[in-house]
Write an enzyme that holds these catalytic residues in place. Structure first.
Site, PDB file in Angstrom:
ATOM      1  N   HIS A 126       0.857  -1.183   0.000  1.00  0.00           N
ATOM      2  CA  HIS A 126       0.000   0.000   0.000  1.00  0.00           C
ATOM      3  C   HIS A 126       0.897   1.239   0.000  1.00  0.00           C
ATOM      4  CE1 HIS A 126      -3.549   2.401   0.680  1.00  0.00           C
ATOM      5  NE2 HIS A 126      -2.880   3.058   1.603  1.00  0.00           N
ATOM      6  N   ASP A 159      -9.370  -8.882   7.024  1.00  0.00           N
ATOM      7  CA  ASP A 159     -10.678  -8.452   6.524  1.00  0.00           C
ATOM      8  C   ASP A 159     -10.784  -6.942   6.362  1.00  0.00           C
ATOM      9  OD1 ASP A 159     -11.380 -11.033   6.580  1.00  0.00           O
ATOM     10  OD2 ASP A 159     -12.911 -10.870   8.139  1.00  0.00           O
TER      11      ASP A 159
HETATM   12  C1  GRF Z   1       1.445   0.817  -6.227  1.00  0.00           C
HETATM   13  O1  GRF Z   1       1.655   2.141  -5.826  1.00  0.00           O
HETATM   14  C2  GRF Z   1       0.934  -0.008  -5.087  1.00  0.00           C
HETATM   15  O2  GRF Z   1       1.438   0.374  -3.845  1.00  0.00           O
HETATM   16  C3  GRF Z   1      -0.546   0.276  -5.139  1.00  0.00           C
HETATM   17  O3  GRF Z   1      -0.849   0.352  -6.504  1.00  0.00           O
HETATM   18  C4  GRF Z   1       0.314   0.719  -7.238  1.00  0.00           C
HETATM   19  C5  GRF Z   1       0.538  -0.366  -8.238  1.00  0.00           C
HETATM   20  O4  GRF Z   1       1.515  -0.044  -9.177  1.00  0.00           O
HETATM   21  N1  GRF Z   1      -1.284  -0.712  -4.407  1.00  0.00           N
HETATM   22  P1  GRF Z   1       2.031  -1.159 -10.184  1.00  0.00           P
HETATM   23  O5  GRF Z   1       0.815  -1.753 -10.864  1.00  0.00           O
HETATM   24  O6  GRF Z   1       2.783  -2.181  -9.392  1.00  0.00           O
HETATM   25  O7  GRF Z   1       2.896  -0.424 -11.157  1.00  0.00           O
END
Ligand code: GRF
Length: 206
Positions: A126, A159
């Site tokens: 995240h 969850d």
């Molecule tokens: C990343 O910033 C990740 O943290 C978030 O969505 C983005 C995905 O980027 N959950 P990618 O598809 O890996 O380039």
């Protein structure tokens, strides 16, 4: 020939994506560069997406990986669309008997049933320093709040959206004049180092 003894079976990693797939690519490249097959008996077995048109799928195919689409829109007419999609996705994931299920920009909220089925094996990245800024627009919200530091978190999935035990984090300074795109790009380059590092640790513990 015949049945492979359990000690010889590979630890399969299944990666779920919805977008650009840069984290997926960083993981796959780290696995090759750092010989995860030799060191941990681990490999990226498949890349799954809920979006047939996402750029990450093309990247995965170029990397020679098995890919599969479970399109969430195909379940829109089901009595319980979310449950039906998640059940189909879970079956597709389970097919690979994964040691780790890695959410890498997978933009669907998973049902408790899915989370339970892969409990202890499910991780997510995240783009914020959780527990700050779960949800969307994380970089814009960090800038609006006046944060001096932003970053990314890899955590186990529970969850509750964007919570769950934190496995590791990376901090990235917010620079004067940063907008969400500039900050997000800098955080993303750090995500590409963070996620493989966490997965290496998890694989070495298993
Ligand atoms: C990343 O910033 C990740 O943290 C978030 O969505 C983005 C995905 O980027 N959950 P990618 O598809 O890996 O380039």
């Amino acid at each position: 020939m015949g049945i492979i003894p359990p000690s010889m079976q590979m630890k399969n990693i299944v990666i779920l994506i919805s977008g650009g797939g840069s984290n997926m690519q960083a993981i796959v490249q780290a696995a090759q560069r750092e010989d995860w097959a030799g060191r941990f008996g681990a490999r990226v077995a498949a890349v799954l997406s809920n979006r047939p048109d996402c750029a990450g799928l093309a990247k995965a195919r170029q990397l020679g990986l098995a890919t599969q689409v479970v399109d969430h829109r195909a379940y829109a007419g089901a009595p319980e669309p979310r449950a039906a999609f998640d059940a189909a996705l879970a079956d597709a994931v389970e097919h690979h008997a994964p040691t780790l299920v890695v959410l890498a920009g997978f933009m669907r909220i998973l049902t408790p049933e899915f989370v339970r089925r892969f409990a202890g094996r499910l991780v997510n990245i995240h783009p914020s320093l959780l527990p700050a800024f779960p949800g969307l627009r994380t970089h814009a919200r960090a800038i609006e709040a006046g944060c001096r530091v932003a970053g990314a978190t890899v955590h186990r999935v529970t969850d509750e959206l964007d919570y769950g035990p934190i496995l590791d984090q990376v901090a990235v300074p917010v620079l004067p004049g940063d907008d969400a795109a500039a900050l997000g790009a800098r955080v993303l380059t750090q995500e590409h180092l963070l996620y493989p590092r966490v997965l290496t640790r998890l694989l070495s513990e298993r």
